[in-house]
Structures are given as structure tokens and as C-alpha cells.
Design a protein around this motif. Structure first.
Motif, mmCIF file in Angstrom:
data_model
loop_
_atom_site.group_PDB
_atom_site.id
_atom_site.type_symbol
_atom_site.label_atom_id
_atom_site.label_comp_id
_atom_site.label_asym_id
_atom_site.label_seq_id
_atom_site.Cartn_x
_atom_site.Cartn_y
_atom_site.Cartn_z
ATOM 1 N N VAL A 1 34.496 43.777 48.128
ATOM 2 C CA VAL A 1 35.244 43.540 46.890
ATOM 3 C C VAL A 1 34.589 44.313 45.752
ATOM 4 O O VAL A 1 33.410 44.112 45.445
ATOM 5 C CB VAL A 1 35.311 42.040 46.542
ATOM 6 C CG1 VAL A 1 36.011 41.827 45.194
ATOM 7 C CG2 VAL A 1 36.054 41.267 47.636
ATOM 8 N N GLY A 2 35.355 45.200 45.161
ATOM 9 C CA GLY A 2 34.928 45.941 43.989
ATOM 10 C C GLY A 2 36.043 45.950 42.971
ATOM 11 O O GLY A 2 37.071 45.282 43.140
ATOM 12 N N TRP A 3 35.871 46.735 41.912
ATOM 13 C CA TRP A 3 36.922 46.787 40.906
ATOM 14 C C TRP A 3 36.785 48.036 40.050
ATOM 15 O O TRP A 3 35.740 48.680 39.999
ATOM 16 C CB TRP A 3 36.896 45.543 40.034
ATOM 17 C CG TRP A 3 35.733 45.422 39.079
ATOM 18 C CD1 TRP A 3 35.659 45.868 37.785
ATOM 19 C CD2 TRP A 3 34.465 44.798 39.350
ATOM 20 N NE1 TRP A 3 34.433 45.556 37.239
ATOM 21 C CE2 TRP A 3 33.678 44.898 38.172
ATOM 22 C CE3 TRP A 3 33.919 44.156 40.464
ATOM 23 C CZ2 TRP A 3 32.384 44.389 38.089
ATOM 24 C CZ3 TRP A 3 32.630 43.657 40.386
ATOM 25 C CH2 TRP A 3 31.868 43.778 39.212
ATOM 26 N N ALA A 4 37.884 48.339 39.372
ATOM 27 C CA ALA A 4 37.895 49.387 38.353
ATOM 28 C C ALA A 4 38.405 48.766 37.060
ATOM 29 O O ALA A 4 39.417 48.057 37.056
ATOM 30 C CB ALA A 4 38.794 50.542 38.775
ATOM 31 N N LEU A 5 37.693 49.030 35.977
ATOM 32 C CA LEU A 5 38.133 48.661 34.633
ATOM 33 C C LEU A 5 38.562 49.958 33.963
ATOM 34 O O LEU A 5 37.755 50.865 33.775
ATOM 35 C CB LEU A 5 37.004 47.997 33.856
ATOM 36 C CG LEU A 5 37.250 47.739 32.369
ATOM 37 C CD1 LEU A 5 38.400 46.766 32.155
ATOM 38 C CD2 LEU A 5 35.977 47.216 31.690
ATOM 39 N N VAL A 6 39.847 50.045 33.618
ATOM 40 C CA VAL A 6 40.394 51.331 33.177
ATOM 41 C C VAL A 6 41.037 51.210 31.800
ATOM 42 O O VAL A 6 41.473 50.132 31.396
ATOM 43 C CB VAL A 6 41.441 51.855 34.190
ATOM 44 C CG1 VAL A 6 40.808 52.061 35.554
ATOM 45 C CG2 VAL A 6 42.634 50.915 34.287
ATOM 46 N N PRO A 7 41.087 52.332 31.063
ATOM 47 C CA PRO A 7 41.872 52.342 29.834
ATOM 48 C C PRO A 7 43.338 52.016 30.127
ATOM 49 O O PRO A 7 43.848 52.320 31.218
ATOM 50 C CB PRO A 7 41.714 53.780 29.332
ATOM 51 C CG PRO A 7 40.461 54.292 29.981
ATOM 52 C CD PRO A 7 40.406 53.609 31.313
ATOM 53 N N GLN A 8 44.012 51.407 29.174
ATOM 54 C CA GLN A 8 45.411 51.020 29.363
ATOM 55 C C GLN A 8 46.274 52.186 29.828
ATOM 56 O O GLN A 8 47.189 52.016 30.626
ATOM 57 C CB GLN A 8 45.967 50.447 28.061
ATOM 58 C CG GLN A 8 45.815 48.937 27.918
ATOM 59 C CD GLN A 8 46.744 48.178 28.857
ATOM 60 O OE1 GLN A 8 47.854 48.618 29.150
ATOM 61 N NE2 GLN A 8 46.273 47.037 29.346
ATOM 62 N N SER A 9 45.953 53.378 29.348
ATOM 63 C CA SER A 9 46.771 54.549 29.678
ATOM 64 C C SER A 9 46.735 54.904 31.156
ATOM 65 O O SER A 9 47.620 55.623 31.644
ATOM 66 C CB SER A 9 46.303 55.753 28.846
ATOM 67 O OG SER A 9 44.925 56.010 29.083
ATOM 68 N N LEU A 10 45.738 54.407 31.882
ATOM 69 C CA LEU A 10 45.590 54.756 33.298
ATOM 70 C C LEU A 10 45.976 53.630 34.245
ATOM 71 O O LEU A 10 46.101 53.852 35.450
ATOM 72 C CB LEU A 10 44.137 55.152 33.582
ATOM 73 C CG LEU A 10 43.575 56.353 32.831
ATOM 74 C CD1 LEU A 10 42.119 56.571 33.222
ATOM 75 C CD2 LEU A 10 44.387 57.603 33.121
ATOM 76 N N LYS A 11 46.159 52.433 33.723
ATOM 77 C CA LYS A 11 46.327 51.265 34.582
ATOM 78 C C LYS A 11 47.507 51.395 35.542
ATOM 79 O O LYS A 11 47.372 51.153 36.753
ATOM 80 C CB LYS A 11 46.489 50.016 33.725
ATOM 81 C CG LYS A 11 46.790 48.773 34.541
ATOM 82 C CD LYS A 11 47.247 47.628 33.674
ATOM 83 C CE LYS A 11 47.918 46.553 34.508
ATOM 84 N NZ LYS A 11 48.476 45.475 33.677
ATOM 85 N N GLU A 12 48.664 51.781 35.042
ATOM 86 C CA GLU A 12 49.856 51.817 35.890
ATOM 87 C C GLU A 12 49.679 52.760 37.071
ATOM 88 O O GLU A 12 49.991 52.406 38.213
ATOM 89 C CB GLU A 12 51.078 52.223 35.069
ATOM 90 C CG GLU A 12 52.366 52.235 35.898
ATOM 91 C CD GLU A 12 53.580 52.671 35.099
ATOM 92 O OE1 GLU A 12 54.686 52.616 35.660
ATOM 93 O OE2 GLU A 12 53.414 53.078 33.930
#
Length: 418
Positions: free
Chosen positions: A262-273
Motif C-alpha cells: 500500500v502506497g500513495w501519491a499526493l498530487v496537485p489538483q491539476s493532475l488528479k483526474e
């Protein structure tokens, strides 16, 4: 009719090269994975793999977490879930990241199958063949393999005992753009870097962020080791200072256990989709069972104390390795002195090829990773990565003693030859 399956042979084995996709030619085995068959033999002291040491993780506690999860929430845990990841776990990930100064919203988090998958998704979104990715020199072998498969051109940027050197970053950007190539992002591991163990200073973090903002280059901050500082916390994450230009990758593999992936990415809103779409096409959804097991652990167990236990365990092993290297390694060798994480990076005299030396080390019953594994261009042949996270202190001392003897013998042989 016979129950046996009969294979029909039509001649010589077919060469499938012309049927593979073009990118398949860039799929090469990891040098570390290739070592596992040898390094896992019980008589070999493996200083090669970066496997977390689970002796500090109470198995009865993990058994209770999993058992209670199945008993109370098995119908959800064993079902499909959200492509972005379970909402409760994403909220808890925000709490974990707060320890490194990050203020985040659960909606900006995408749960992945380890942070390695997040790295693959980011590469898929950004990299066209021939695009440039800037990385530390040396850098994480798993990242280099991913960039290679997406046909990126990797440009290494020098680091020292304080991490990536900002002036060298400026030079790399200027030279790359002068050649007409397109830079997609800077990838770095600021905390107790894999493979060197070095810590990027707070001052350099701010300077690197400023450079990348000015040059319109995303920063991919890979941070699996950030909570594993031995004597003091690491500086705040780079994402804490810049929420618009930093893509942050995290993982529970080093702070809980790797088996849940289990990992994750925290991304700017512009990249989420784009990242969610890429994730759904890759795996539909991350494992609900693994996510809810991690979530239950975070909710019901003293996880901060558990991380402290890991830090104490790794510090003892780090000390054992450094002490043994002081005693048994040739005086011509140098090495890093990590303040956290899993690794020591050793540099030998330039005439010593650590990849060629590996068979002799195996005969002496010790394994390491040659430095060339951590460069995209075959550089670093006189270096090696040594991992202290998994063996006992006694085995670490035994392995370093054997390895030091192998290195000294090779140096003596070359001296006589000259």
C-alpha cells in the motif's frame, strides 16, 4: 482420450522480437532482483536487498488486526473498492503526512499498489520517448527501470553529503535545454536516499523548489524513509512548502510492512483526474483488504511507537555496519554515514570494479549491490550499496569483515600487477 496435454511442435522456437511492442526492448531485469537467488542462500550474508526487518513488528498484533477486520468488516474488505482508494485510509494518510509538515486533503490522494506503482503511473502520464527525467546521481534502481521502460532519457545530477547540489541542477537544466530536449520532471528521494543514505538539507530543498518553479519542472518527491530518522526528525517534506509543483509519493512498506503493498501519491489538483484514470486502467482499484488492514492498524494500534521501534532497530544495525567498516575496510575506501533509512554507500579506489568483484564476494559468502545498478549510463563501477536493515548485527559484522578482506585482496593483487 489421454488426460495428458500434448504440445504441438512446429519447428525451431519462434523469435518473438518482431511481435513485441517497441517498448518491450527496454524491459530489463533489475540487477538487485537478479542477485536474490544467490543472496537468499542461508550461508550468504546479504547486504544487498533493502528488505524491512519485521522482527520489530508484533505478529500477534497483526494477526488480531486481520482477524478482527474479517470478523467485523469482511464483506467490504473482500470486495472491490474505489479506484482512488478507500476514503477512510486517505484521511489517515493525511494524518501520517502531517508528521512531515504536509497539510493535505484526502481528495488529492490516490492510493496505489506501493509507491512503485505511483511512479509507473506518473511516468505513463508524462513521458514520451526521448523526454528527459532528471535524477540524483546515483538514484533508485526501481525508478531508473521505470523511466527506461517508458523510453525516457535519464540525466543524472550530482549529489554530495547534503543531497542534490542546486548548482549542478541548474547546469543540467541549461545543458539539456540547450540540446533541444524536453524535461518532464525532477525525481529525487530527499530523506536517507536510496542508495546513498544521504539527507537533503532544508536549505537545499527550498532552493531546488525555487529552481524547478522558475523552470516549470515538476518535482517528484519519493519519500519512503522520511519517518525513519534515528536521532532527530528529517526536515519537512518538500511538498509541505509547495503544493502546486510537487508530486509526493509515500508508502507503508517501510513503516508498517511491505507485504500489504500500500502506497500513495499526493498530487496537485491539476493532475488528479489523469492519475486516477491511469490507476483505474492499470488495476481497476487497489486491494480493499490491504487498505482496510492498514486502516485498522492505524486506527487501533500505537503506530507511532512502532515506527520508533523500527528506528531503534535500524540505528543499532547502522552502528554495527559503520563500526565494522571502520575496522575491516581498506583505508582508501570512503562511505556515507546515514542518519536514517537503510543504506550505506561505499566508494572504493577507481581501479576496483565492484560488479566484476561480486563473484569473489559470493565465494566469501557476502553479497552487495554494485554501484552501476544505480546509474542509467553504467557509471559508478567503483561503488557499492550496502544494506544494514535486514541482517542481525553479528551477521553484518561477519559480512563486512569478509567483504573488506575481498576488497583488500583485490587491491593487493592490482598493486602487485602494477
Amino acid at each position: 482420450m489421454s488426460s495428458e496435454i500434448t504440445r504441438i511442435h512446429t519447428g525451431a522456437p519462434e523469435n518473438l522480437q518482431d511481435r513485441f511492442a517497441h517498448r518491450a526492448q527496454f524491459m530489463q531485469p533489475s540487477e538487485i532482483r537478479a542477485l536474490f537467488a544467490v543472496a537468499s542462500r542461508p550461508e550468504i550474508v546479504s547486504l544487498a536487498g533493502g528488505m524491512p526487518n519485521l522482527t520489530a513488528l508484533p505478529m500477534d498484533m497483526m494477526q488480531n488486526v486481520v482477524s478482527e477486520l474479517i470478523k467485523t468488516n469482511g464483506m467490504e474488505a473482500l470486495q472491490y473498492g474505489s479506484g482512488q482508494g478507500h476514503p477512510k485510509l486517505r484521511e489517515q494518510i493525511c494524518d501520517v503526512m502531517e508528521l512531515e509538515g504536509i497539510k493535505a486533503h484526502p481528495e488529492d490522494i490516490i492510493v496505489t499498489t506501493g509507491s512503485q506503482q505511483a511512479l509507473d503511473l506518473i511516468s505513463r502520464i508524462f513521458i514520451d520517448p526521448g523526454d528527459v527525467v532528471l535524477v540524483e546521481a546515483p538514484s533508485y534502481v526501481g525508478a531508473l527501470g521505470t523511466f527506461h521502460q517508458y523510453e525516457a532519457s535519464v540525466v543524472h545530477v550530482e549529489l554530495d553529503d547534503n543531497g542534490l547540489i542546486p548548482d549542478r541542477l541548474r547546469e543540467a537544466i541549461a545543458q539539456t535545454r540547450l540540446s533541444g530536449r524536453k524535461i518532464k520532471f525532477l525525481y529525487l528521494i530527499p530523506n536517507y536516499q536510496n542508495p546513498t543514505g544521504v539527507l537533503l538539507s532544508a536549505e537545499r530543498r527550498s532552493e531546488i523548489l525555487e529552481i524547478c518553479r522558475e523552470e516549470r519542472i515538476f518535482v517528484v518527491e519519493d519519500n519512503p524513509y522520511g519517518l525513519l530518522g534515528f536521532d532527530k526528525p528529517s526536515p519537512n517534506a518538500m511538498r509541505a512548502e509547495d503544493s502546486e509543483n510537487v508530486i509526493y509519493l509515500g508508502s507503508f512498506s517501510k513503516t508498517i510492512c511491505p507485504g500489504f503493498r500500500v502506497g500513495w501519491a499526493l498530487v496537485p489538483q491539476s493532475l488528479k483526474e489523469k492519475l486516477v484514470i491511469a490507476s483505474e486502467s492499470s488495476q481497476l482499484c487497489p486491494s480493499n483488504f490491504a487498505q482496510l488492514a492498514i486502516s485498522s492498524y492505524l486506527a487501533d494500534q500505537p503506530w507511532r511507537d512502532q515506527i520508533s521501534s523500527f528506528c531503534k532497530l535500524y540505528k543499532v544495525r547502522r552502528d554495527a555496519m559503520l563500526t565494522a567498516m571502520d575496522k575491516y575496510f581498506p583505508k582508501e575506501a570512503t562511505w556515507t554515514k546515514p542518519e536514517g533509512g537503510f543504506y550505506v554507500w561505499a566508494t572504493l579506489p577507481a581501479e576496483i570494479d565492484t560488479k566484476a568483484l561480486m563473484p569473489k564476494a559470493i565465494v566469501a559468502k557476502v553479497a552487495y549491490v554494485p554501484g552501476t545498478a544505480f546509474y542509467a549510463d553504467g557509471f559508478g563501477s567503483w561503488s557499492m550499496r550496502l544494506s544494514y536493515c535486514y541482517p542481525t548485527t553479528e551477521r553484518i559484522t561477519e559480512g563486512i569483515k569478509s567483504l573488506g578482506g575481498v576488497i583488500q585482496k583485490e587491491m593487493d593483487r592490482r598493486s602487485i600487477g602494477n
